[in-house]
Design a protein around this motif. Structure first.
Motif, PDB file in Angstrom:
ATOM      1  N   GLY A  92       0.800  -1.225   0.000  1.00 19.14           N
ATOM      2  CA  GLY A  92       0.000   0.000   0.000  1.00 19.14           C
ATOM      3  C   GLY A  92       0.829   1.268   0.000  1.00 19.14           C
ATOM      4  N   HIS A  93       2.116   1.153   0.306  1.00 22.05           N
ATOM      5  CA  HIS A  93       2.952   2.358   0.426  1.00 22.05           C
ATOM      6  C   HIS A  93       3.001   3.152  -0.879  1.00 22.05           C
ATOM      7  CE1 HIS A  93       6.372   4.965   1.134  1.00 22.05           C
ATOM      8  NE2 HIS A  93       7.032   4.399   0.139  1.00 22.05           N
ATOM      9  N   PHE A  94       3.300   2.480  -1.978  1.00 22.08           N
ATOM     10  CA  PHE A  94       3.475   3.230  -3.225  1.00 22.08           C
ATOM     11  C   PHE A  94       2.144   3.777  -3.751  1.00 22.08           C
ATOM     12  CE2 PHE A  94       7.507   0.748  -3.348  1.00 22.08           C
ATOM     13  CZ  PHE A  94       8.358   1.844  -3.275  1.00 22.08           C
ATOM     14  N   GLU A  95       1.046   3.075  -3.459  1.00 24.82           N
ATOM     15  CA  GLU A  95      -0.266   3.623  -3.832  1.00 24.82           C
ATOM     16  C   GLU A  95      -0.468   4.970  -3.137  1.00 24.82           C
ATOM     17  OE1 GLU A  95       0.318   0.503  -3.136  1.00 24.82           O
ATOM     18  OE2 GLU A  95      -0.957  -0.857  -4.284  1.00 24.82           O
ATOM     19  N   GLY A  96      -0.099   5.020  -1.835  1.00 24.38           N
ATOM     20  CA  GLY A  96      -0.223   6.265  -1.068  1.00 24.38           C
ATOM     21  C   GLY A  96       0.683   7.359  -1.610  1.00 24.38           C
ATOM     22  N   VAL A  97       1.910   6.983  -1.968  1.00 23.11           N
ATOM     23  CA  VAL A  97       2.848   7.968  -2.516  1.00 23.11           C
ATOM     24  C   VAL A  97       2.289   8.540  -3.823  1.00 23.11           C
ATOM     25  CG1 VAL A  97       5.131   8.257  -3.590  1.00 23.11           C
ATOM     26  CG2 VAL A  97       4.914   6.945  -1.460  1.00 23.11           C
ATOM     27  N   LEU A  98       1.816   7.647  -4.695  1.00 22.49           N
ATOM     28  CA  LEU A  98       1.324   8.117  -6.001  1.00 22.49           C
ATOM     29  C   LEU A  98       0.066   8.957  -5.827  1.00 22.49           C
ATOM     30  CD1 LEU A  98       1.977   5.008  -8.266  1.00 22.49           C
ATOM     31  CD2 LEU A  98       3.392   7.029  -7.934  1.00 22.49           C
ATOM     32  N   GLN A  99      -0.762   8.599  -4.852  1.00 22.03           N
ATOM     33  CA  GLN A  99      -1.970   9.379  -4.577  1.00 22.03           C
ATOM     34  C   GLN A  99      -1.604  10.820  -4.214  1.00 22.03           C
ATOM     35  OE1 GLN A  99      -3.905   8.433  -0.836  1.00 22.03           O
ATOM     36  NE2 GLN A  99      -5.900   9.076  -1.590  1.00 22.03           N
ATOM     37  N   VAL A 100      -0.651  10.979  -3.302  1.00 24.23           N
ATOM     38  CA  VAL A 100      -0.341  12.337  -2.833  1.00 24.23           C
ATOM     39  C   VAL A 100       0.452  13.108  -3.889  1.00 24.23           C
ATOM     40  CG1 VAL A 100       1.828  11.952  -1.550  1.00 24.23           C
ATOM     41  CG2 VAL A 100       0.200  13.659  -0.756  1.00 24.23           C
ATOM     42  N   VAL A 101       1.348  12.431  -4.591  1.00 27.33           N
ATOM     43  CA  VAL A 101       2.141  13.135  -5.614  1.00 27.33           C
ATOM     44  C   VAL A 101       1.232  13.557  -6.770  1.00 27.33           C
ATOM     45  CG1 VAL A 101       4.023  12.895  -7.291  1.00 27.33           C
ATOM     46  CG2 VAL A 101       4.337  12.073  -4.952  1.00 27.33           C
ATOM     47  N   ASN A 102       0.275  12.710  -7.112  1.00 30.72           N
ATOM     48  CA  ASN A 102      -0.682  13.076  -8.167  1.00 30.72           C
ATOM     49  C   ASN A 102      -1.447  14.345  -7.778  1.00 30.72           C
ATOM     50  OD1 ASN A 102      -1.956  12.301 -10.727  1.00 30.72           O
ATOM     51  ND2 ASN A 102      -3.801  12.148  -9.479  1.00 30.72           N
ATOM     52  N   LYS A 103      -1.866  14.408  -6.508  1.00 26.65           N
ATOM     53  CA  LYS A 103      -2.567  15.608  -6.022  1.00 26.65           C
ATOM     54  C   LYS A 103      -1.651  16.827  -6.100  1.00 26.65           C
ATOM     55  CE  LYS A 103      -5.968  13.897  -2.682  1.00 26.65           C
ATOM     56  NZ  LYS A 103      -6.939  14.995  -2.795  1.00 26.65           N
ATOM     57  N   LEU A 104      -0.418  16.651  -5.649  1.00 27.08           N
ATOM     58  CA  LEU A 104       0.518  17.795  -5.655  1.00 27.08           C
ATOM     59  C   LEU A 104       0.776  18.278  -7.082  1.00 27.08           C
ATOM     60  CD1 LEU A 104       2.986  16.535  -2.893  1.00 27.08           C
ATOM     61  CD2 LEU A 104       1.472  18.536  -2.732  1.00 27.08           C
ATOM     62  N   PHE A 105       0.884  17.347  -8.014  1.00 30.13           N
ATOM     63  CA  PHE A 105       1.071  17.752  -9.416  1.00 30.13           C
ATOM     64  C   PHE A 105      -0.153  18.539  -9.908  1.00 30.13           C
ATOM     65  CE2 PHE A 105       4.235  14.162 -10.805  1.00 30.13           C
ATOM     66  CZ  PHE A 105       5.243  14.793 -10.102  1.00 30.13           C
ATOM     67  N   ASN A 106      -1.345  18.112  -9.501  1.00 28.82           N
ATOM     68  CA  ASN A 106      -2.559  18.842  -9.910  1.00 28.82           C
ATOM     69  C   ASN A 106      -2.629  20.221  -9.267  1.00 28.82           C
ATOM     70  OD1 ASN A 106      -3.788  17.008 -11.667  1.00 28.82           O
ATOM     71  ND2 ASN A 106      -4.576  15.805  -9.955  1.00 28.82           N
ATOM     72  N   ILE A 107      -2.206  20.320  -8.028  1.00 29.73           N
ATOM     73  CA  ILE A 107      -2.307  21.603  -7.316  1.00 29.73           C
ATOM     74  C   ILE A 107      -1.264  22.596  -7.837  1.00 29.73           C
ATOM     75  CG2 ILE A 107      -2.061  22.723  -5.035  1.00 29.73           C
ATOM     76  CD1 ILE A 107      -2.971  19.903  -3.867  1.00 29.73           C
ATOM     77  N   VAL A 108      -0.021  22.132  -7.949  1.00 32.25           N
ATOM     78  CA  VAL A 108       1.087  23.048  -8.286  1.00 32.25           C
ATOM     79  C   VAL A 108       1.313  23.148  -9.802  1.00 32.25           C
ATOM     80  CG1 VAL A 108       3.552  23.514  -7.901  1.00 32.25           C
ATOM     81  CG2 VAL A 108       2.172  22.553  -6.039  1.00 32.25           C
ATOM     82  N   GLN A 109       0.997  22.108 -10.519  1.00 33.93           N
ATOM     83  CA  GLN A 109       1.234  22.053 -11.967  1.00 33.93           C
ATOM     84  C   GLN A 109       2.642  22.536 -12.328  1.00 33.93           C
ATOM     85  OE1 GLN A 109      -2.109  23.605 -14.142  1.00 33.93           O
ATOM     86  NE2 GLN A 109      -3.511  22.340 -12.992  1.00 33.93           N
TER      87      GLN A 109
END
Ligand code: AMP
Length: 300
Positions: free
Chosen positions: A128-145
């Motif tokens: 589950g670790h990498f799923e969590g990492v990808l979840q948060v990094v995906n959000k950060l990419f959407n927020i900061v672009q």
């Protein structure tokens, strides 16, 4: 330097920069900043007009029984370090800002196509670790672009997965790799090193030394032919680590970018020698790249 806690404020600030045609780099972190993080910030500065550092201890990437509660938190001094490094913006959201109030959102809900890239190395030991990492990094990419994002070689499996995420989710971001910063005795810098006892801290550099020895062994014969990965030598090295108190989770040579176990080193390909081991309650990871370039350096 701005310290912002809300996504919308970050979006607005980034929009201001974009209107001026300025480039934005993102360095995601969980805080407790050290020299390794700062080296990523400096690398980011070379590629953008503004560096955004995010500081968020992301609960979704910690498994049950892992160190989420104990993870070191030092926002005040982190922000001061960022200020000194001329970071433009620190984004430090709280849990509900990232995931809302719905408890369900705590669990990675986006099913990223986690490929065979998580079948080895840390994947099996941190379900589950990498799923969590990808979840948060995906959000950060959407927020900061961001135009570029810098992640450390220290977490090399994460680096390859994030590069894959950017491709699959069509994030127009260039993913850069920052080399691992080390203590003078070779131990990879990590926010978790504060957990090490005095004795553990003394033996901890053995992990890096062992990786180096295995790399030298593979390079020595690395002229033009494929060199078999000698499992006997690796088992001997793992045995030595165990005798010195390391609880070794894995010690592997994998090919890139698929991160599959390699039984031979082919000239012209890039491989990773990676290891994870627990020393007392501290989980240490480290890796070295073994590539065509290394062979050339060795020959030179
Ligand atoms: P963390 O705060 O541990 O989530 O790490 C944030 C970023 O810093 C990740 O991209 C890590 O790979 C990177 N990082 C952690 N330790 C080091 C180090 N010793 N040298 C370079 N980068 C690092």
């Amino acid at each position: 330097m701005k310290l912002l806690h809300k996504k919308n404020e970050v979006r607005q600030k980034v929009l201001e920069w974009r209107r001026k045609d300025q480039r934005v780099a993102l360095v995601p972190t969980m805080g407790a900043l050290h020299d390794g993080h700062l080296s990523l910030v400096n690398q980011a500065k070379q590629h953008a007009d503004h560096v955004v550092v995010s500081i968020f201890v992301n609960p979704t990437q910690f498994g049950p029984g892992e160190d989420f509660e104990q993870y070191p938190r030092s926002l005040g001094s982190d922000v001061e370090m960022c200020r000194q490094e001329m970071v433009s913006l620190v984004f430090a959201p709280d849990y509900s800002e990232m995931y809302g109030t719905d408890e369900q959102a705590r669990h990675p809900y986006l099913s990223f196509r986690i490929t065979k890239m998580t079948d080895h190395l840390c994947g099996p030991f941190r379900p589950g670790h990498f799923e969590g990492v990808l979840q948060v990094v995906n959000k950060l990419f959407n927020i900061v672009q961001p135009d570029v994002a810098v992640f450390g070689q220290k977490d090399i499996q994460q680096w390859y997965l994030i590069r894959q995420l950017a491709v699959e989710q069509d994030h127009p971001v260039e993913i850069l790799m920052g080399p691992t910063r080390r203590e003078p005795d070779g131990l990879a810098r990590s926010s978790r090193n504060v957990y090490l006892s005095g004795h553990e801290r003394k033996v901890a550099p053995m992990l890096f030394q062992t990786l180096q020895r295995v790399r030298t062994g593979l390079e020595k014969n690395g002229k033009l032919e494929a060199v078999p990965v000698d499992e006997t030598i690796i088992s001997q090295e793992v045995k030595r680590l165990r005798e010195n108190g390391f609880n070794v989770e894995y010690f592997s040579v994998v090919s890139t970018p698929d991160l599959q176990p390699a039984d031979a080193i082919e000239h012209g390909q890039t491989y990773i020698i990676a290891a994870a081991a627990r020393l007392g309650k501290t989980r240490l990871i480290d890796n070295l790249l073994l590539s065509h370039k290394d062979f050339l350096n060795h020959d030179a």
